[in-house]
Design a protein around this motif. Structure first.
Motif, mmCIF file in Angstrom:
data_model
loop_
_atom_site.group_PDB
_atom_site.id
_atom_site.type_symbol
_atom_site.label_atom_id
_atom_site.label_comp_id
_atom_site.label_asym_id
_atom_site.label_seq_id
_atom_site.Cartn_x
_atom_site.Cartn_y
_atom_site.Cartn_z
ATOM 1 N N ILE B 148 -2.898 -3.394 -12.515
ATOM 2 C CA ILE B 148 -2.150 -3.278 -13.770
ATOM 3 C C ILE B 148 -3.016 -3.664 -14.968
ATOM 4 O O ILE B 148 -2.613 -3.454 -16.103
ATOM 5 N N ALA B 154 1.816 -0.683 -14.012
ATOM 6 C CA ALA B 154 2.943 -1.552 -14.360
ATOM 7 C C ALA B 154 4.192 -0.743 -14.709
ATOM 8 O O ALA B 154 5.316 -1.150 -14.400
ATOM 9 N N TYR B 171 4.430 -7.495 -16.153
ATOM 10 C CA TYR B 171 3.165 -8.227 -16.147
ATOM 11 C C TYR B 171 3.384 -9.700 -15.823
ATOM 12 O O TYR B 171 2.627 -10.311 -15.059
#
Lengths: 234, 234
Positions: B148, B154, B171
């Motif tokens: 990510i 993500a 995140y």
DNA sequence: GCAATAGTGTCTATTAGACATTATGGC
DNA sequence: GCCATAATGTCTAATAGACACTATTGC
């Protein structure tokens, strides 16, 4: 209870071994001595033995086919290639590709199943390999270019003790573009867990010029370093 | 000429499927219904079929064992686990582990060979899996945390359209630490090839507060983005 | 009005990148 | 002296990080 009616596979390992030769990134390839693809270039590799670790198989095949001693070289799994039609032979053959880097770019000696084993610049060999080895090589090339950004892998291309100019040469060979010597110095000297000075210094390549400080890598090849050496930022 | 005296292998795929549940990173696990490890938690997976692509086998096993539809989920090879003693059964079983991410964290339905299939927070399940699946999970966790940073992966945790607060939540769940909302906004809005605005806006989670702009990811899950979103810099 | 969330502004410290400058050797 | 290479200095532009501030909604 174990079902014995599941499909069976043959498992091979292939090794993409990189070195630096004449300032270029070179890869070790063999000329195949047997069908299929007899006479074509291919990556060294072969069948995994009974009860053998994958990475050990990679090391063994490297020695057997090319005479390159696998001891002490940075060797890591790359990825597995298992397309149903990737091998012409009747049984399905899945290959676990490995990435390796060596400082010993000495002349290989052709071994079992191989007519010849030679170092070739990656740009020359790309597009001319047997099986799906071109694809494997492309993956390996991208991986090594990426790995030297955030590990000490670049040092594995060099003898245990080296100068910053030599190290810069590795980055330039792998990335394929020149790097500012001054900025490279500062960046790498500032990296906290990459280099340690030996105190010694050596004459530069041409014989002329100021002697260069000699360094050692202070960790293992695939250890992460504190501040990455980014391609985009060099 | 093909030697039929090489060792034969059974080949499996395992899938580490991540989702976001209650603000935490969750992984899909099954309770094994058969020996070995009957009654233990394990990653969904199973034997690769004849003539079947590895990634297709991963998708199929996911559906069969958990009812999760593999269509449209980000699925990528992680690495291959082939230690000789990794399976208690008489034949050697090598597993190609896959990493996957889904936005559909709906309740799974136990299928073939599995007594139950559930989402569990990764922190709870770590250390309690059958075979070498703890090791596989650890690799997967590190990989997704890393992916990510320099891909749009993500966004695969979220519906096609989402707010920056939702994306920030992903995140935070994956990295396990809070991120400054303001700086996150600026950074992601500035990233050239990650997000595109839909023009719409929606009410925030609690009902109260200023409505948030709605975005779409503008590429595929594993596409590289221009400027990385570094863990160390959040 | 207040509370809550979205989004922007501002300041500082660090860093990349270009490039000039100094240092140290061989000839 | 000159040349080549090593290493450092300098300046600028960009960026991370902390945190203050404004904007827009529900109550």
């Amino acid at each position: 209870m174990f079902h014995s009616d599941f499909p069976i596979f043959y498992l091979t390992v292939d090794v993409v071994l990189f070195a630096q030769r004449d300032g270029e990134l070179a890869v070790l390839v063999v000329e195949r001595g047997e069908e299929p693809y007899a006479g074509s270039w291919a990556l060294p590799g072969g069948f995994v033995g009974d009860g053998e670790e994958l990475v050990d198989a990679a090391r063994r095949e490297l020695v057997e086919e090319t005479g390159i001693d696998g001891e002490g070289l940075a060797l890591e799994q790359l990825r597995t290639f298992g397309a149903p039609d990737r091998d012409r032979r009747p049984h399905r053959v899945v290959s676990v590709a490995h990435l390796a880097v060596t400082r010993h770019a000495e002349a290989p000696t052709a071994g079992t199943d191989a007519r010849a084993a030679v170092w070739l610049p990656v740009d020359e060999v790309a597009g001319r390999l047997a099986f799906d080895h071109d694809e494997i090589l492309a993956h390996a090339r991208e991986r090594v270019a990426s790995k030297i950004e955030y590990t000490q892998l670049a040092a594995s291309f060099l003898p245990p003790e080296f100068t910053l100019a030599q190290l810069r040469g590795v980055y330039e060979a792998v990335w394929g573009h020149p790097i500012d010597p001054g900025n490279f110095q500062r960046k790498l000297r500032a990296a906290p867990d990459f280099l340690e000075s030996t105190g010694a210094s050596v004459k530069p390549a041409g014989g002329r010029g100021r002697p260069a400080e000699v360094f050692r890598a202070c960790g293992r090849p695939f250890d992460r370093i504190g501040s990455p050496v980014l391609r985009s930022a060099m």
